[in-house]
Design a protein around this motif. Structure first.
Motif, PDB file in Angstrom:
ATOM      1  N   LYS A   1     115.640  -1.905 -42.424  1.00  0.00           N
ATOM      2  CA  LYS A   1     116.692  -2.363 -43.107  1.00  0.00           C
ATOM      3  C   LYS A   1     116.103  -4.262 -44.180  1.00  0.00           C
ATOM      4  CE  LYS A   1     117.931   0.800 -40.954  1.00  0.00           C
ATOM      5  NZ  LYS A   1     118.101   1.799 -41.168  1.00  0.00           N
TER       6      LYS A   1
ATOM      7  N   LYS B   1     125.462  -8.971 -43.938  1.00  0.00           N
ATOM      8  CA  LYS B   1     126.314  -8.544 -42.624  1.00  0.00           C
ATOM      9  C   LYS B   1     125.854  -6.885 -43.196  1.00  0.00           C
ATOM     10  CE  LYS B   1     131.490  -7.759 -42.575  1.00  0.00           C
ATOM     11  NZ  LYS B   1     132.290  -6.923 -42.827  1.00  0.00           N
ATOM     12  N   ARG B   2     125.231  -6.008 -44.636  1.00  0.00           N
ATOM     13  CA  ARG B   2     124.861  -4.381 -44.272  1.00  0.00           C
ATOM     14  C   ARG B   2     123.879  -4.601 -43.331  1.00  0.00           C
ATOM     15  NH1 ARG B   2     123.959  -2.583 -50.822  1.00  0.00           N
ATOM     16  NH2 ARG B   2     122.252  -1.503 -50.638  1.00  0.00           N
TER      17      ARG B   2
ATOM     18  N   GLY C   1     122.789  -5.595 -41.127  1.00  0.00           N
ATOM     19  CA  GLY C   1     123.153  -5.959 -39.913  1.00  0.00           C
ATOM     20  C   GLY C   1     123.892  -4.814 -39.098  1.00  0.00           C
ATOM     21  N   THR C   2     124.648  -4.643 -40.144  1.00  0.00           N
ATOM     22  CA  THR C   2     125.788  -3.088 -39.921  1.00  0.00           C
ATOM     23  C   THR C   2     124.456  -1.763 -39.712  1.00  0.00           C
ATOM     24  OG1 THR C   2     127.427  -3.862 -40.575  1.00  0.00           O
ATOM     25  CG2 THR C   2     127.324  -1.827 -40.446  1.00  0.00           C
ATOM     26  N   GLU C   3     123.617  -1.591 -40.302  1.00  0.00           N
ATOM     27  CA  GLU C   3     122.869  -0.999 -40.694  1.00  0.00           C
ATOM     28  C   GLU C   3     121.953  -0.183 -39.482  1.00  0.00           C
ATOM     29  OE1 GLU C   3     120.545  -0.356 -43.890  1.00  0.00           O
ATOM     30  OE2 GLU C   3     122.486   0.072 -45.596  1.00  0.00           O
TER      31      GLU C   3
ATOM     32  N   ARG D   1     122.400  -2.504 -36.698  1.00  0.00           N
ATOM     33  CA  ARG D   1     122.729  -2.389 -35.803  1.00  0.00           C
ATOM     34  C   ARG D   1     123.011  -0.632 -35.184  1.00  0.00           C
ATOM     35  NH1 ARG D   1     128.013  -0.798 -34.286  1.00  0.00           N
ATOM     36  NH2 ARG D   1     129.007  -1.593 -36.150  1.00  0.00           N
ATOM     37  N   LYS D   2     123.688   0.280 -35.787  1.00  0.00           N
ATOM     38  CA  LYS D   2     123.606   1.912 -35.718  1.00  0.00           C
ATOM     39  C   LYS D   2     122.238   2.747 -35.556  1.00  0.00           C
ATOM     40  CE  LYS D   2     127.990   2.270 -38.947  1.00  0.00           C
ATOM     41  NZ  LYS D   2     127.679   2.861 -40.724  1.00  0.00           N
TER      42      LYS D   2
ATOM     43  N   SER E   1     126.499   0.366 -26.696  1.00  0.00           N
ATOM     44  CA  SER E   1     126.719  -0.075 -27.760  1.00  0.00           C
ATOM     45  C   SER E   1     125.735  -1.572 -28.029  1.00  0.00           C
ATOM     46  CB  SER E   1     128.166  -0.208 -27.480  1.00  0.00           C
ATOM     47  OG  SER E   1     128.177  -1.019 -26.563  1.00  0.00           O
TER      48      SER E   1
ATOM     49  N   TYR F   1     125.363  -5.260 -29.866  1.00  0.00           N
ATOM     50  CA  TYR F   1     126.053  -6.544 -30.148  1.00  0.00           C
ATOM     51  C   TYR F   1     125.263  -7.443 -30.833  1.00  0.00           C
ATOM     52  CZ  TYR F   1     128.274 -10.926 -31.020  1.00  0.00           C
ATOM     53  OH  TYR F   1     128.985 -12.273 -31.785  1.00  0.00           O
TER      54      TYR F   1
END
Length: 296
Positions: free
Chosen positions: A199, A252-253, A255-257, A259-260, A269, A271
């Protein structure tokens, strides 16, 4: 070591989402040892090593080679293509839904390979009719006439044993490339690191990705979820600013990518906490390179 010991590199190529990870986990099973990625220092991204007294198989993946749309540095692509040519066996993984003509240029290179090519057509559990499977196999036979074709379902463990047996047959006689018991890294952390690093490569320009290292400091898994704490190390304060982005937007971006993908990989799931730390000039400091797993 007896003269009859076999060892070799098996390079796995194929697009995302064809089931490479599932197949990989099935092939290496419980005997896998994952060693940390050394993408900048070797030509392979090593995913797993299978050791028995008779043989050692080094499974490795080639990052970026099938993703020309990524803005990966050219050097990265260059070495990915190089990795095609230094395998002992090439495992090309596809599935029953992928369009075989999608990567014509790359397939043309694979077709010229002199090493054995094993073409794995995964997810055959999705095929309703035998005739449908036969036409998929026929199409691939035209595209890669020299490949041996293995229809499999990694999810259902179908035909994976035969594939593994064929890989062992094809291995060259050789001493082991790695210590037979030295490889004890945790697979889970390794994959988390790889995903976060990917990422970073996709979201930042120029030298920034090459100045970063990702270390998973905490990996706590329960039945339904995983709590991960990862630190991204950079060499300079200015890079830290770039990684974090305005108001934390970039971090944040990423992290979100990440995490998915991590959730998809583990089926739980996640965290994910991420921090950025400056470790001045880590690429030139031997103790840091050691602690990050680049040098023994």
């Amino acid at each position: 070591m007896s003269n009859e010991h076999k060892a070799g590199f098996v390079n796995i190529v194929g697009n995302p989402n064809v089931g490479k990870s599932t197949l990989m986990n099935d092939l290496v099973g419980e005997r896998v040892s994952i060693i940390t990625s050394k993408a900048q220092t070797t030509r392979h991204r090593i995913m797993g090593i299978v050791n028995t007294p008779e043989y050692q198989i080094v499974f490795s993946d080639t990052p970026g080679v099938l993703s020309p749309k990524y803005k990966l540095q050219e050097s990265m692509l260059g070495y990915s293509e190089g990795a095609l040519t230094d395998a002992d066996i090439l495992l090309y993984v596809t599935d029953v839904v992928e369009d075989p003509t999608k990567n014509a240029d790359f397939l043309a290179k694979v077709a010229k390979e002199t090493v054995p090519v094993l073409l794995v057509i995964n997810k055959i559990d999705l095929v309703k009719e035998q005739s449908e499977l036969e036409s998929i196999v026929a199409r691939w036979k035209e595209l890669l006439p020299n490949a041996e074709i293995f229809p499999t379902s990694a999810k259902e463990h179908f035909n994976v044993i035969n594939l593994m047996a064929r890989i062992v047959e094809l291995l060259p006689k050789s001493e082991p490339y790695f210590g037979k018991d030295a490889l004890t890294d945790k697979p889970a952390r390794f994959f988390v690191t790889e995903i976060i690093r990917e990422k970073i490569l996709l979201n930042y320009d120029k030298e920034v990705p090459y100045s970063t290292e990702v270390i998973v400091e905490k990996f706590e898994e329960s039945e339904k979820s995983i709590h991960i704490m990862a630190v991204i190390y950079v060499e300079r304060d200015s890079q830290k600013g770039i990684i974090i982005g305005k108001g934390g937007s970039m971090l944040k971006r990423v992290g979100t990518e990440a995490r998915k993908d991590i959730e998809k990989f583990f089926g739980k799931s996640v965290y994910l906490e991420m921090f950025v730390k400056v470790e001045a000039n880590w690429r030139n400091r031997e103790n840091k390179l050691k602690s990050f797993g680049y040098i023994e």
